[in-house]
Design an enzyme around this catalytic site. Sequence first.
Site, PDB file in Angstrom:
ATOM      1  N   GLU A  92     132.116  34.921  -8.660  1.00  0.00           N
ATOM      2  CA  GLU A  92     131.159  34.117  -9.429  1.00  0.00           C
ATOM      3  C   GLU A  92     130.472  35.081 -10.376  1.00  0.00           C
ATOM      4  OE1 GLU A  92     130.813  30.908  -9.050  1.00  0.00           O
ATOM      5  OE2 GLU A  92     131.965  30.618  -7.214  1.00  0.00           O
TER       6      GLU A  92
ATOM      7  N   CYS B 180     122.305  32.089 -13.014  1.00  0.00           N
ATOM      8  CA  CYS B 180     123.648  32.140 -13.604  1.00  0.00           C
ATOM      9  C   CYS B 180     123.989  30.832 -14.300  1.00  0.00           C
ATOM     10  CB  CYS B 180     124.666  32.426 -12.518  1.00  0.00           C
ATOM     11  SG  CYS B 180     124.507  31.305 -11.117  1.00  0.00           S
TER      12      CYS B 180
HETATM   13  P1  NAP Z   1     125.753  43.294 -10.484  1.00  0.00           P
HETATM   14  O1  NAP Z   1     125.066  44.475 -11.030  1.00  0.00           O
HETATM   15  O2  NAP Z   1     127.153  43.057 -10.866  1.00  0.00           O
HETATM   16  O3  NAP Z   1     125.595  43.424  -8.890  1.00  0.00           O
HETATM   17  C1  NAP Z   1     126.052  42.410  -8.044  1.00  0.00           C
HETATM   18  C2  NAP Z   1     126.290  42.975  -6.664  1.00  0.00           C
HETATM   19  O4  NAP Z   1     127.401  43.869  -6.695  1.00  0.00           O
HETATM   20  C3  NAP Z   1     125.123  43.789  -6.113  1.00  0.00           C
HETATM   21  O5  NAP Z   1     125.000  43.536  -4.740  1.00  0.00           O
HETATM   22  C4  NAP Z   1     125.550  45.215  -6.365  1.00  0.00           C
HETATM   23  O6  NAP Z   1     124.919  46.128  -5.505  1.00  0.00           O
HETATM   24  C5  NAP Z   1     127.029  45.101  -6.084  1.00  0.00           C
HETATM   25  N1  NAP Z   1     127.857  46.144  -6.678  1.00  0.00           N
HETATM   26  C6  NAP Z   1     127.608  46.927  -7.762  1.00  0.00           C
HETATM   27  N2  NAP Z   1     128.652  47.747  -7.992  1.00  0.00           N
HETATM   28  C7  NAP Z   1     129.568  47.503  -7.026  1.00  0.00           C
HETATM   29  C8  NAP Z   1     130.850  48.036  -6.721  1.00  0.00           C
HETATM   30  N3  NAP Z   1     131.413  48.994  -7.466  1.00  0.00           N
HETATM   31  N4  NAP Z   1     131.514  47.542  -5.653  1.00  0.00           N
HETATM   32  C9  NAP Z   1     130.972  46.569  -4.897  1.00  0.00           C
HETATM   33  N5  NAP Z   1     129.767  46.027  -5.142  1.00  0.00           N
HETATM   34  C10 NAP Z   1     129.068  46.484  -6.191  1.00  0.00           C
HETATM   35  O7  NAP Z   1     124.974  41.945 -10.827  1.00  0.00           O
HETATM   36  P2  NAP Z   1     123.417  41.650 -10.741  1.00  0.00           P
HETATM   37  O8  NAP Z   1     122.748  42.443 -11.820  1.00  0.00           O
HETATM   38  O9  NAP Z   1     122.928  41.791  -9.351  1.00  0.00           O
HETATM   39  O10 NAP Z   1     123.374  40.095 -11.075  1.00  0.00           O
HETATM   40  C11 NAP Z   1     123.297  39.585 -12.383  1.00  0.00           C
HETATM   41  C12 NAP Z   1     124.620  38.990 -12.810  1.00  0.00           C
HETATM   42  O11 NAP Z   1     125.113  38.130 -11.802  1.00  0.00           O
HETATM   43  C13 NAP Z   1     124.494  38.140 -14.061  1.00  0.00           C
HETATM   44  O12 NAP Z   1     125.496  38.492 -14.961  1.00  0.00           O
HETATM   45  C14 NAP Z   1     124.710  36.716 -13.565  1.00  0.00           C
HETATM   46  O13 NAP Z   1     125.309  35.864 -14.507  1.00  0.00           O
HETATM   47  C15 NAP Z   1     125.573  36.910 -12.389  1.00  0.00           C
HETATM   48  N6  NAP Z   1     125.377  35.822 -11.437  1.00  0.00           N
HETATM   49  C16 NAP Z   1     126.359  34.898 -11.286  1.00  0.00           C
HETATM   50  C17 NAP Z   1     126.198  33.867 -10.389  1.00  0.00           C
HETATM   51  C18 NAP Z   1     127.273  32.840 -10.184  1.00  0.00           C
HETATM   52  O14 NAP Z   1     127.196  32.105  -9.202  1.00  0.00           O
HETATM   53  N7  NAP Z   1     128.247  32.746 -11.039  1.00  0.00           N
HETATM   54  C19 NAP Z   1     125.033  33.773  -9.640  1.00  0.00           C
HETATM   55  C20 NAP Z   1     124.049  34.731  -9.824  1.00  0.00           C
HETATM   56  C21 NAP Z   1     124.235  35.763 -10.732  1.00  0.00           C
HETATM   57  P3  NAP Z   1     123.630  46.972  -6.009  1.00  0.00           P
HETATM   58  O15 NAP Z   1     122.575  45.986  -6.340  1.00  0.00           O
HETATM   59  O16 NAP Z   1     123.284  47.825  -4.846  1.00  0.00           O
HETATM   60  O17 NAP Z   1     124.087  47.747  -7.209  1.00  0.00           O
END
Ligand code: NAP
Length: 529
Positions: free
Chosen positions: A257, A301
């Site tokens: 997602e 999102c």
């Molecule tokens: P993110 O930076 O991609 O992080 C998401 C998760 O992935 C966090 O738990 C992060 O941990 C982890 N992560 C980071 N690098 C990783 C790796 N190499 N391997 C495994 N896991 C890793 O996203 P965010 O800033 O938290 O969220 C914002 C984004 O999420 C926005 O773009 C939004 O559109 C999207 N979103 C989508 C939905 C949906 O349902 N489609 C819902 C909510 C949000 P850390 O925090 O410890 O780095």
Amino acid sequence: MQPILPNHLAGRWQTGTGGGQLLRDPVLGEALVRVDAQGLDLEAGFAFAREHGGKALRALTYRERAALLSAVVDVLQQNRDAYYDIATANSGTVRRDSAVDIDGAIFTLKHYARIGATLGDARHLPDGEAASLSKDGQFQSLHVQVPSRGLALLINAFNFPGWGLWEKAGPALLSGVPVVVKPATATAWLTQRMVEDVVKAGVLPAGALSIVCGSPAGLLDALQPFDLLSFTGSADTAQRIRSHPAIAREGVRLNVEADSVNAALLLPDGADRADRADGRALELLADEVVREMTVKSGQKCTAIRRVLVPAHCYDAAAAAIAERLARVSVGNPRNASVTMGSLVSRTQLDAVHAGLAALQAQTQTLVDGTAAPLIDADPQVACCIGPTLLGARDAGSDIVHETEVFGPVATLIPYGGSGNREQDIGEACALIRRGKGSLVASLYGTEAATLAATALELADSQGRVHVITPDVAGTQTGHGNVMPQSLHGGPGRAGGGEELGGIRALNFYHRRCALQASTAVLGALATGA
Ligand code: NAP
């Protein structure tokens, strides 16, 4: 020194051996708690979840697992006040926005408890009817769905620390699959507290629910072929995860997602009134756009990022949205007069400023929220920003259709003006499709046939199409609200994933198998539940 939140792995509480990462109050800047996953034996923890949690859950029927979900609901209800306090402190959200996450989580879990109760005393699910494979009909093929014998690793985004956990964990546990959750670091506290409450209440079997807070390093390396990975976050992280050997080589099933540049579309009204959009529909659109821009400060999102209106309605739409935005008060969520809190961190605030600057280079600023006065908050410290409405006179500009600013920002885009209604709607749909696949689009109008046709025209590019007409103005559930009855996820850029959608959510956590056997053997399946 702030306390380090313990992780729960291998059936016991374990604190990381490093210094940990500090979580802060995004409004007051105060240090809250630390998280740390350094030194954890992830392989042993994952093995415990598979062997103990998975085995215990699979021994239960769907009805019994549904009862476990109900017990979790009770625990969350009992501790609800503490969750609100944590959300205020760690996410900077006003009560209404915390409710979307906390009460949304409880509502979704209750929904899956209800679904589970209807599945009865079975341990596998039928999948369609048997098909004959022989002339005499004695040898048949029957598909069944059985729980995956791995664990579900849930990696979540920062914006829904409560709902993000339970909208995934509910269907997983109901399916008989143990869960390991890795919350986003910035807001991990609420997830950790919910898990702690549930584990301490002893309502789930050992190994059914584990949590790792802090760095994601090593998590994917600990996955095995029958495990499942459900990821919510940015497209960049999704890309890294997709190329990890566990996914690319071992075939771990992955659900993504990701980002989405969602749209709202005001349709021109009936053929006899092709020169104008219905005034009521425009009002409904303005209400919804403002709600989506401001709930959780636009950190959703599913939030509306692009607002498409017939060219002749552009000024009226801009005025209607601006009038509503003027009533928004930004600042410290503890102050009762504040209607919109802060972003979750300084990193997010910087990212929103950067994205906004990029969009502003090719748009005009209709409402500038960057200089909005803050209530009860120091602008040097608080990660607050007021809502900003941009206007794209040039609807064709790529940046408007491709940029997700994860904050209170939306862009108004005019379309049409050809004098031909079908052609204008076709142009609007083509513009929406330039988002390259989204979670949700909403339509506003009054004419049922046109709305239905437009919904179908967009359906392959959206996970959900939400149609708002005056007759459902008071009952519709909201463009951005994810209801457990409906699919959540979107094609293309949105990640291609599927969550929720009622019982469909269980598919991800089950394996489908074709059983080819005599009618007698297949008939015995029902009794061997
Ligand atoms: P993110 O930076 O991609 O992080 C998401 C998760 O992935 C966090 O738990 C992060 O941990 C982890 N992560 C980071 N690098 C990783 C790796 N190499 N391997 C495994 N896991 C890793 O996203 P965010 O800033 O938290 O969220 C914002 C984004 O999420 C926005 O773009 C939004 O559109 C999207 N979103 C989508 C939905 C949906 O349902 N489609 C819902 C909510 C949000 P850390 O925090 O410890 O780095």
